[in-house]
Design an enzyme around this catalytic site. Structure first.
Site, short mmCIF file in Angstrom:
data_model
loop_
_atom_site.label_atom_id
_atom_site.label_comp_id
_atom_site.label_asym_id
_atom_site.label_seq_id
_atom_site.Cartn_x
_atom_site.Cartn_y
_atom_site.Cartn_z
N TYR A 144 0.87 -1.20 0.15
CA TYR A 144 0.16 -0.04 0.00
C TYR A 144 0.92 1.25 -0.10
O TYR A 144 0.75 2.11 -0.89
CB TYR A 144 -0.97 -0.01 1.22
CG TYR A 144 -1.44 1.34 1.44
CD1 TYR A 144 -2.69 1.84 0.51
CD2 TYR A 144 -1.32 2.11 2.63
CE1 TYR A 144 -2.95 3.22 0.92
CE2 TYR A 144 -1.93 3.27 2.83
CZ TYR A 144 -2.77 3.71 1.91
OH TYR A 144 -3.46 5.03 2.17
N GLY A 287 3.75 -5.34 10.48
CA GLY A 287 4.21 -3.97 9.72
C GLY A 287 3.55 -2.82 10.53
O GLY A 287 3.56 -1.72 10.00
#
Ligand code: UDP
Length: 333
Positions: A144, A287
């Site tokens: 992303y 993450g």
């Protein structure tokens, strides 16, 4: 009257920006595929229903941009789930890069001179220091964030080649709902902390999972910079005026400069709602950096922007009011 094209204008941040722009008596056309957005969130603003990532949409854009002379584009339309981007990177590159190219190609052909791009703090990756300013190295750690950074590069190249000026607005954690109470956050599925904490307080689902309590932060949970979605919307209007006054292409962070932990959010939801927020500690989410806090000095100094609904309390109050009013989200089309 000037005209604006707003991609993704029926989405969460886009719809708040449309509300802000409409208050200026501005001609607006929303382009949205309504895959995630809600027609109900843009009122009576015209919606062209199209998916930017479809090759055929180039023709739709050509027709639209030939019919109407747009002074600028606000480009919100994108996919924005980090986890999904890891599982399905193709979808993210197709939409966030490919879809954006479709748009820029049409802008170049029809000489639309300016674009405001919804970028993200996810382009910075794991911060070397906080607060993060715009000169911090950009090393995204998930697809992303990479798609958003690639598009920042694309914008630079389109400026060189076609003179299209841009402002990248790098959002930290967009949150809250409109003070009017009729538009707000309705993601399906909902993954964000504040709406999920509100849902837990309403007794929906199995309670909130706190993703990790062993981070190197004062209470062990992750710290984020939550910014009210109306403050974000106002920043788009200021960035637009800046570009329309021939401002140079640039990037601005959008956050409040204040960090709040997951536990701070839970406590605020408890206080605002007057209800318990059932929660349990769960493993860390992959993450997630421990702290992401913006330095928003650059946009304060350059454009005079500052948050009006800057406290976590105000953010949660509006988010809670929206949840109470739209228990099941916006009415389905
Ligand atoms: N988070 C959490 N439980 C949830 C959703 C989020 O503990 O159900 C945490 C997440 O790990 C992060 C913070 O809340 O530290 C904000 O997450 P969100 O998904 O709202 O935004 P992000 O920071 O990923 O853009």
């Amino acid at each position: 009257m000037s005209a604006l094209l707003v991609t993704g204008g029926a989405g969460y941040v886009g719809s708040h920006a449309v509300r802000e722009l409409a208050a200026r008596d501005q001609r607006i056309v929303v382009l949205d595929d309504l895959s995630e957005g809600h027609a109900a969130s843009v009122g009576d603003v015209e919606i062209v229903r199209a998916d930017l990532a479809e090759p055929g949409t180039a023709g739709t854009l050509d027709e639209l941009l030939a019919r109407e002379r747009f002074d600028a584009v606000l480009h919100f339309g994108a996919k924005a789930y980090v986890g999904e981007s890891v599982a399905d990177p193709e979808k993210y590159y197709r939409n966030n890069v490919g879809g954006g190219l479709n748009l820029l190609g049409a802008m170049a052909r029809h000489r639309v001179p300016a674009i405001i791009f919804s970028s993200t703090c996810a382009t910075y990756g794991v911060p070397e220091q906080v607060p993060i300013d715009e000169d911090h190295p950009q090393r995204p750690i998930n697809p992303y964030g990479r798609t958003k950074l690639v598009f920042e590069w694309v914008l630079k190249d389109f400026e060189n080649a076609h003179g299209i000026r841009h402002v990248n607005l790098r959002y930290f954690n967009a949150a809250g709902a409109h003070e009017d109470g009729d538009i707000g956050e309705d993601h399906r599925p909902e993954t964000h902390l504040i709406p999920r904490a509100c849902e837990a307080a309403m007794g929906r689902g199995e309670g909130l999972s706190v993703f990790g309590d062993d981070y190197d932060t004062p209470d062990g949970t992750c710290i984020r910079d939550y910014i009210h979605v109306q403050d974000l919307a106002v920043a788009h209007v200021l960035a637009l005026d800046y570009l329309q006054q021939e401002g140079e292409s640039t990037s601005f962070n959008l956050g409040t400069g204040t960090g709040s932990s997951v536990r701070d959010v839970i406590e605020t939801v408890r206080r605002v709602s007057g209800r318990a927020v059932p929660h349990a500690i769960a493993p860390r989410r992959e993450g997630d950096p421990a702290r992401l806090v913006a330095s928003a000095e650059k946009i304060r100094n350059a454009l005079g922007w500052q948050p009006r609904l800057g406290s976590l309390e105000q953010i949660v109050e509006t988010a809670w009011a929206f949840k109470l009013r739209f228990v099941n989200g916006y009415p389905r089309a």
